[in-house]
Design an enzyme around this catalytic site. Structure first.
Site, PDB file in Angstrom:
ATOM      1  CB  SER A 238      99.084  -3.250  47.282  1.00  0.00           C
ATOM      2  OG  SER A 238     100.122  -2.570  46.588  1.00  0.00           O
ATOM      3  CE  LYS A 239      99.810 -11.127  44.617  1.00  0.00           C
ATOM      4  NZ  LYS A 239      98.375 -11.309  44.921  1.00  0.00           N
ATOM      5  NE  ARG A 240     100.471  -1.020  41.729  1.00  0.00           N
ATOM      6  CZ  ARG A 240     100.048   0.157  42.180  1.00  0.00           C
ATOM      7  NH1 ARG A 240     100.856   1.189  42.197  1.00  0.00           N
ATOM      8  NH2 ARG A 240      98.805   0.295  42.605  1.00  0.00           N
ATOM      9  CG  ASP A 241     102.824  -1.023  48.101  1.00  0.00           C
ATOM     10  OD1 ASP A 241     103.134  -0.102  47.337  1.00  0.00           O
ATOM     11  OD2 ASP A 241     101.727  -1.109  48.664  1.00  0.00           O
ATOM     12  N   GLY A 242     105.168  -4.876  47.379  1.00  0.00           N
ATOM     13  CA  GLY A 242     106.083  -5.908  47.870  1.00  0.00           C
ATOM     14  C   GLY A 242     105.401  -7.018  48.632  1.00  0.00           C
TER      15      GLY A 242
END
Ligand code: GLU
Length: 460
Positions: A238-242
């Site tokens: 996801s976005k949060r992961d990179g």
């Protein structure tokens, strides 16, 4: 000749999964002295934005992936697609279908009631009658009625799709615009693409594209469907992961070669080698070595690689990169010492900039825990003696400052820590950072005296 392409739909930023796909295609073309084409798949006019196209080009520019010829825009190729739709109609390989949405919905409902997979029932495939009035027809392609579609995927192995699983899918909507799988196949064929390396989310588009190839007698390229990048928990990235905008990595202070090195290893390997220059990647990369299973994003690996590339960058380059983070060192007389000290420690350019600030700017406050350790025993006498010696010397290089520290240590018969801790807190406000001799050489004698005197006054 090997011809590859990267074919993003400009619906958002280029994220690292896309960049990895681009890199694989680019490497394969460059390795073989072939061509790499950038094709913007912008036929869905409602979902595309010029901003996204601009962002993709900006990312390419930043990481240094070059492409051959002009960027191809599908939105400028509608005439070509129309011609091929007409050709298929003329040859009886495609047909108009007049079924309305309501009819299709009703059919679907019935099929579901009977427990069948919903699909178009080919009712207009051989239609000879008078078409109903007031319906703008779609164009459907004739998919094979029996047999299998078989292809060899360079990563997944043999893929077999039974004809029964395929519909006469739509190649032109009722407004005449061509559909996704149709234009991809047309373009890949006309652009002479020999090798398609793409995400495995497209694996089940491939049989449809096959039908188009077959109908038009085009040569089928070689396919490589690459498994996704997962997060460290094995879930979709996801976005949060990179999975963010590639340019965000620039803003976080990553070097493009570190990001490319990181990406090439996500899903591809060569023995246990971790560090690859672009030249090595080009020499060693082969899509047949791409892993069958999904790979996991690992931020600490990226940081490690970035630290490696920072350490090996010239000071001149780093000086320029630091400008993006508001650190201007051109006229600093000790910039070489400073940059040498920073590049040994920082994982990102952003971190380098923060470290530089910590050294160059006088501390505004002092870390509580550090103070507890520093303000102990004879710290005041030790710092005072150090100041006396500093004032009568003319130190320039780190060794000169080291000598003064050493003199204090000898004279007071103490360990280095006894002077190191209070001096470090006086100079930097905390206990971490580069060597004190380096710090003082960078800020100079006057600034060092000023910081130590201020510290002595403050903790009277
Ligand atoms: N335009 C597609 C996408 O952005 C890629 C199509 C392809 O590689 O065949 O996912």
């Amino acid at each position: 000749m090997v011809v590859t392409r990267f074919a993003p739909s400009p619906t958002g930023y280029l994220h690292i999964g896309g960049l990895r796909t681009a890199l694989f295609n680019w490497l394969w073309a460059r390795k073989n002295g072939g061509k790499f084409i950038l094709r913007i798949e912008d036929t869905d006019l409602s979902r595309n934005s010029q901003e996204a196209t601009r962002a993709i080009l900006e990312s390419f520019d930043w990481v240094g992936l070059d492409y051959d010829g002009e960027v191809a825009y599908q939105s400028k190729r509608f005439d070509i697609y129309k011609r091929y739709i007409q050709k298929l109609l003329d040859e009886g390989k495609a047909y108009y279908c007049y079924m309305s949405k309501e009819e299709l919905d009703a059919l679907r409902e019935e099929q579901q009631k009977r427990g069948e997979r919903p699909r178009y029932d080919r009712r207009y495939r051989d239609f000879k009658g008078t078409p109903p009035k007031g319906v703008d027809p779609v164009v459907r392609i004739k998919a094979p009625l029996q047999g299998d579609i078989i292809f060899e995927d360079g990563i997944k192995g043999t893929i077999v799709i039974r004809a029964e699983e395929l519909d006469d899918f739509i190649i032109a909507r009722s407004d005449g615009t061509p559909t996704y799988n149709f234009v991809v196949a047309i373009d890949d064929a006309l652009m002479g693409i020999t090798d398609v390396i793409r995400g495995d989310d497209h694996l089940y588009n491939t049989p449809k594209q096959f039908i188009v190839y077959e109908a038009l007698g085009f040569k089928v390229p070689k396919f490589y469907h690459v498994p996704m990048i997962l997060n460290e928990q094995g879930k979709k990235l996801s976005k949060r992961d990179g999975a963010m905008d590639v340019m965000e990595y620039k803003r976080m202070g990553y070097l493009p070669e570190a990001l490319l090195n990181f990406l090439v290893r996500l899903g591809w390997s060569h023995g246990d080698q971790e560090i690859f220059t672009i030249e090595e990647m080009k020499e060693l990369f082969d899509p047949k070595d791409i892993n069958k299973s999904a790979s996991a994003y690992n931020l600490s690996k990226l940081e490690w690689l970035n630290a490696h590339y920072i350490k090996n960058s010239s000071n001149e380059r780093l000086l320029n990169l630091l400008k993006d983070f508001n650190i201007y060192l051109e006229s600093h007389d000790k910039k070489e010492i400073l940059l040498d000290a920073l590049k040994e420690r920082a994982k990102t350019i952003k971190e380098m900039a923060e470290l530089a600030k910590e050294i160059l700017e006088e501390p505004q406050n002092y870390d509580e825990k550090a103070l507890k350790k520093a303000l102990k025993g004879e710290w005041r006498e030790i710092l005072t003696l150090f100041l006396e010696k500093l004032k009568i010397n003319e130190p320039h290089l780190p060794v000169d400052y080291h000598k003064i520290i050493e003199d204090v240590v000898k004279e007071k018969e103490i360990g280095f820590g006894k002077i190191g801790q209070p001096l470090r807190v006086a100079l930097l406000g905390k206990l971490s950072g580069p060597g004190l001799d380096e710090v003082m050489a960078i800020i100079g004698k006057e600034e060092s005296i000023k910081r130590v005197e201020k510290f002595l006054r403050k903790f009277e």
